[in-house]
Design a protein around this motif. Structure first.
Motif, short mmCIF file in Angstrom:
data_model
loop_
_atom_site.label_atom_id
_atom_site.label_comp_id
_atom_site.label_asym_id
_atom_site.label_seq_id
_atom_site.Cartn_x
_atom_site.Cartn_y
_atom_site.Cartn_z
N LYS A 146 -97.00 -18.91 -0.93
CA LYS A 146 -95.52 -19.31 -0.73
C LYS A 146 -94.88 -19.40 -1.94
CE LYS A 146 -97.03 -22.56 2.99
NZ LYS A 146 -96.95 -24.05 3.46
N LEU A 147 -93.79 -19.05 -1.82
CA LEU A 147 -92.80 -19.24 -2.94
C LEU A 147 -92.47 -20.47 -3.49
CD1 LEU A 147 -89.93 -16.83 -1.47
CD2 LEU A 147 -91.51 -16.27 -3.19
N LYS A 155 -83.72 -21.09 -9.30
CA LYS A 155 -83.82 -20.49 -10.73
C LYS A 155 -85.13 -20.86 -11.46
CE LYS A 155 -79.88 -18.81 -10.44
NZ LYS A 155 -79.54 -17.46 -10.33
N LEU A 156 -85.89 -21.65 -10.78
CA LEU A 156 -87.34 -22.14 -11.37
C LEU A 156 -88.45 -21.64 -10.90
CD1 LEU A 156 -86.35 -25.98 -11.61
CD2 LEU A 156 -86.03 -24.30 -13.57
N SER A 157 -88.71 -20.28 -11.12
CA SER A 157 -89.71 -19.26 -10.39
C SER A 157 -91.00 -19.71 -10.68
CB SER A 157 -89.64 -17.99 -10.90
OG SER A 157 -89.73 -17.78 -12.28
N ASN A 158 -91.32 -20.45 -11.72
CA ASN A 158 -92.70 -20.68 -12.10
C ASN A 158 -92.88 -22.05 -12.27
OD1 ASN A 158 -95.40 -20.33 -12.61
ND2 ASN A 158 -95.19 -20.17 -14.81
N THR A 159 -92.40 -22.79 -11.30
CA THR A 159 -92.48 -24.52 -10.86
C THR A 159 -93.19 -24.52 -9.92
OG1 THR A 159 -90.15 -24.58 -12.22
CG2 THR A 159 -91.03 -26.43 -10.68
N ARG A 160 -94.47 -25.24 -9.83
CA ARG A 160 -95.18 -25.53 -8.57
C ARG A 160 -96.08 -26.75 -8.53
NH1 ARG A 160 -97.72 -21.42 -11.54
NH2 ARG A 160 -99.97 -21.36 -11.50
N ASP A 161 -96.10 -27.22 -7.50
CA ASP A 161 -96.87 -28.39 -7.14
C ASP A 161 -98.39 -28.15 -7.00
OD1 ASP A 161 -97.74 -30.91 -6.24
OD2 ASP A 161 -96.66 -30.82 -4.64
N ILE A 172 -96.44 -31.66 -11.18
CA ILE A 172 -95.75 -30.43 -11.15
C ILE A 172 -95.71 -29.67 -12.45
CG2 ILE A 172 -93.52 -29.27 -10.55
CD1 ILE A 172 -92.68 -31.87 -9.04
N ARG A 173 -96.21 -28.42 -12.42
CA ARG A 173 -96.21 -27.50 -13.52
C ARG A 173 -95.14 -26.68 -13.54
NH1 ARG A 173 -101.10 -23.49 -13.84
NH2 ARG A 173 -99.73 -22.58 -15.40
N TYR A 187 -95.47 -15.53 -9.64
CA TYR A 187 -94.21 -16.22 -10.06
C TYR A 187 -93.48 -15.77 -10.93
CZ TYR A 187 -96.14 -19.80 -6.74
OH TYR A 187 -96.52 -20.41 -5.65
N LEU A 188 -93.96 -14.90 -12.07
CA LEU A 188 -93.20 -14.27 -13.15
C LEU A 188 -93.26 -12.81 -12.89
CD1 LEU A 188 -94.83 -15.97 -16.27
CD2 LEU A 188 -92.66 -16.69 -15.06
#
Length: 266
Positions: free
Chosen positions: A2-3, A8-14, A32-33, A192-193
């Motif tokens: 999943k995205l 605007k925070l592409s590399n932010t994930r739970d 969250i990183r 994500y990047l």
């Protein structure tokens, strides 16, 4: 996959849903990183506040990085400095538009790494385990996580891949996550990047940047399994386990580890 769900925070994930060796999972909306939050849209800020009940931001960056791209102020969210490196190769270029790709800086880093970014990074990553400043930073990180909040904690560096990658390895290891799953989570960063890498490559090609630099972009802007494996190899060779490393070098106790599991697992 999943995205991230952010604009605007592409590399932010739970980290929620990651499974431990004993069959438990990390609670959702607790850890969250992320990469830097400077470019967060209003939608992103509201999502963090409302959907994730964000209560704490732990910033792994140093003074220069923060000066260049400071975090937004979010109402009701505690902001905590937690620098992992005393110095960092990123430099302040005040005349440079922050929205532009700084190819001169990227070229400089690639040259410093003698056009072998992967090997240089493999050698540099384990230094985060033994650098005095890094040890203090990661200890502070874990100590803060031991103080529960009714909501989520977000921790970040600039890109959300190196200092955050090792920090995530430590917290996942302490929660009982296997090496294989730690590596898998780390490598998700490339997904994500990937858009950023494609953009950089396209722009560099348009500007006729020498191909010897462009060939190093993936190693510089994304992650490789060899990077995080170098950290794991160092831990296993010198301490046996991530738990043992944390106890010996970070001063984390068994009681602390059990409390982390109580707070963040279900």
């Amino acid at each position: 996959m999943k995205l991230s769900g952010f604009e605007k925070l592409s590399n932010t994930r739970d980290l929620g849903g990651i499974m431990t060796n004993d069959g438990k999972t990390i609670k959702y909306k607790k850890l969250i990183r992320s990469g830097r939050l400077y470019f967060a849209s209003e939608y992103d800020r509201n999502k963090l506040l409302n959907d994730y009940s964000l209560k704490r931001i732990l910033d792994f960056r140093n003074d220069n990085e923060i000066l260049k791209t400071p975090d937004p102020t979010l109402q009701g969210v505690e902001y905590i400095r937690c620098p992992i490196l005393k110095e960092h190769t990123q430099v302040i270029t005040k005349e440079k538009n922050i929205h532009e790709v700084d190819f001169e800086y990227m070229k400089h880093i690639i040259e410093l790494m003698d056009f072998n970014v992967e090997q240089s990074t493999i050698e540099e990553y384990p230094q985060l385990l033994r650098d005095e400043h890094s040890i203090l930073g990661y200890k502070k990180f874990i100590d803060i996580l031991l103080d529960d909040v009714h909501g989520s904690t977000l921790y970040h560096c600039s890109a959300g891949k190196d200092r955050v990658g090792v920090g995530t390895l430590l917290i996942l290891g302490l929660l009982g996550v296997s090496d294989e799953i730690i590596i898998d989570d780390y490598l998700k960063t490339n997904y994500y990047l990937s858009e950023r890498l494609n953009y950089y490559t396209q722009k560099a090609t348009e500007q006729n940047l020498d191909k010897k630099y462009i060939e190093q972009f993936s190693s510089l802007c994304c992650v490789k399994e060899s990077y995080i494996q170098a950290v794991l190899n160092n831990i296993h060779a010198n301490y046996g386990t991530i738990e043992s490393y944390a106890k010996i070098c970070l001063g984390i106790t068994q009681e602390d580890i059990e409390k982390l599991k109580q707070l963040y697992l279900e």
